[in-house]
Design an enzyme around this catalytic site. Sequence first.
Site, PDB file in Angstrom:
ATOM      1  N   TYR A 154     -28.532   2.283  -8.739  1.00 46.83           N
ATOM      2  CA  TYR A 154     -28.295   1.091  -8.447  1.00 46.83           C
ATOM      3  C   TYR A 154     -26.881   0.724  -8.398  1.00 46.83           C
ATOM      4  O   TYR A 154     -26.308   1.728  -8.163  1.00 46.83           O
ATOM      5  CB  TYR A 154     -28.937  -0.124  -9.465  1.00 46.83           C
ATOM      6  CG  TYR A 154     -30.657   0.162  -9.697  1.00 46.83           C
ATOM      7  CD1 TYR A 154     -31.426  -0.016  -8.329  1.00 46.83           C
ATOM      8  CD2 TYR A 154     -31.104   0.453 -10.705  1.00 46.83           C
ATOM      9  CE1 TYR A 154     -32.722   0.151  -8.525  1.00 46.83           C
ATOM     10  CE2 TYR A 154     -32.382   0.633 -10.970  1.00 46.83           C
ATOM     11  CZ  TYR A 154     -33.410   0.499  -9.663  1.00 46.83           C
ATOM     12  OH  TYR A 154     -34.616   0.841  -9.959  1.00 46.83           O
ATOM     13  N   ARG A 201     -25.524   0.925 -19.968  1.00 48.19           N
ATOM     14  CA  ARG A 201     -26.388   2.033 -19.222  1.00 48.19           C
ATOM     15  C   ARG A 201     -25.681   2.639 -18.369  1.00 48.19           C
ATOM     16  O   ARG A 201     -25.361   2.212 -16.975  1.00 48.19           O
ATOM     17  CB  ARG A 201     -27.811   1.353 -18.930  1.00 48.19           C
ATOM     18  CG  ARG A 201     -28.541   2.448 -18.552  1.00 48.19           C
ATOM     19  CD  ARG A 201     -30.117   2.244 -18.639  1.00 48.19           C
ATOM     20  NE  ARG A 201     -30.988   2.542 -19.753  1.00 48.19           N
ATOM     21  CZ  ARG A 201     -32.277   3.026 -19.819  1.00 48.19           C
ATOM     22  NH1 ARG A 201     -32.932   2.780 -18.711  1.00 48.19           N
ATOM     23  NH2 ARG A 201     -32.685   3.049 -20.752  1.00 48.19           N
ATOM     24  N   ARG A 224     -41.961   4.123 -22.033  1.00 55.05           N
ATOM     25  CA  ARG A 224     -43.301   3.908 -21.735  1.00 55.05           C
ATOM     26  C   ARG A 224     -44.270   4.317 -23.222  1.00 55.05           C
ATOM     27  O   ARG A 224     -45.287   3.584 -23.211  1.00 55.05           O
ATOM     28  CB  ARG A 224     -43.770   5.262 -20.673  1.00 55.05           C
ATOM     29  CG  ARG A 224     -43.595   4.794 -19.533  1.00 55.05           C
ATOM     30  CD  ARG A 224     -43.611   5.984 -18.566  1.00 55.05           C
ATOM     31  NE  ARG A 224     -42.413   6.720 -18.558  1.00 55.05           N
ATOM     32  CZ  ARG A 224     -42.276   7.668 -17.474  1.00 55.05           C
ATOM     33  NH1 ARG A 224     -42.981   7.830 -16.622  1.00 55.05           N
ATOM     34  NH2 ARG A 224     -41.173   8.105 -17.533  1.00 55.05           N
TER      35      ARG A 224
END
Length: 364
Positions: A185, A233, A327
Amino acid sequence: MSATSLFSSVAVGGVDVRNRVWVAPMCQYSCLARDGHPTAWHRVHYGAFATGGFGLVVTEATSVVPEGRISPEDAGIWSDEHVDSWRPVVEFAHEHDTRIVMQLAHAGRKASTHSDLSGRTGTVEAAEGGWETVGPSVGSFGSLAPCRALGVDEVRAMPSLFAEGARRAVLAGFDGVEIHAAHGYLLHEFLSPLINHRDDEYGGDLEGRSRLLREVVAAVRAVLPAGAALLLRISATDWADGGWDPDQSVELVQMLADAGVDLVDVSSGGAVEHQEIPVGPRYQVGLAGRIRRATDIPTGAVGLITDPRDAQDILDEGESDVVLLGRAALREPRWPLRASRELDVDGSALFPAQYRRAVLRPGR
């Protein structure tokens, strides 16, 4: 660390977190009105982790501008109207002694895509609500539509946009923010030499390519109140020749040593399609450990951490200060409760009072 360090408290900046089992940011693509506002889904989604015993939750990528969304259904914090929408999510987490931080994001050239929930792939066309994407240089990720290069004045304006997002997150009650500079990103795009081909002050060597991120960190830290947590991050490597790598990650974090970053959330990949990721249990843990040892800045390890004893070992081996589940947390929102039993830790404090009758005791 002790045998129960997974459930020992940890201070992140001025924020006290009850344990070291955290929830990693995961996009929900569920702002159905396409206006960036969280819905009842988000209150239930994040609330499940709070009642499930996690110490801290990082929200999904929340865009600081409308055109920074990964998909039209992504969450936002670009207007004051978003503050009231997020406040119930935060208040519920706090009611159950869970800390919560907002991940501030801009998807760059990977924006305006169809969400995972749509059953479609590729760029959303303008007629369907899509928009022009931007990046450090002209280019595209895979088959997505090419982006345009941001002008230098647009780049210089970016830190204030992240700072405004941080200001609004604080107004909503968040315990801090995480700056998203990973997974291909916008902020990661500026870092990666595979994507950033600028010849101005925001390109070239590591000093130039990291300039925007360093300015964003400074701007965000400046608006956060004393005691609020600032997480970062990063993708510690592009997993591609000639790309961003662990050496540059260490150098970057060293540059930020005095910038007020409280913890580095260490992920990897996402910049280019030709990455070669050796996916497997603990495949990113060593990256977190390397940064932690080289910089003395706390780190979080993430990526296929599913077993409680393995999570405990990561902490005991000094690879990270916390572990983040993705997850695994979706599959099992009360993962910490099971972990407490497997590690022979009294898990009663992890339960809401309404669930105390379900405390797992030996033989029951």
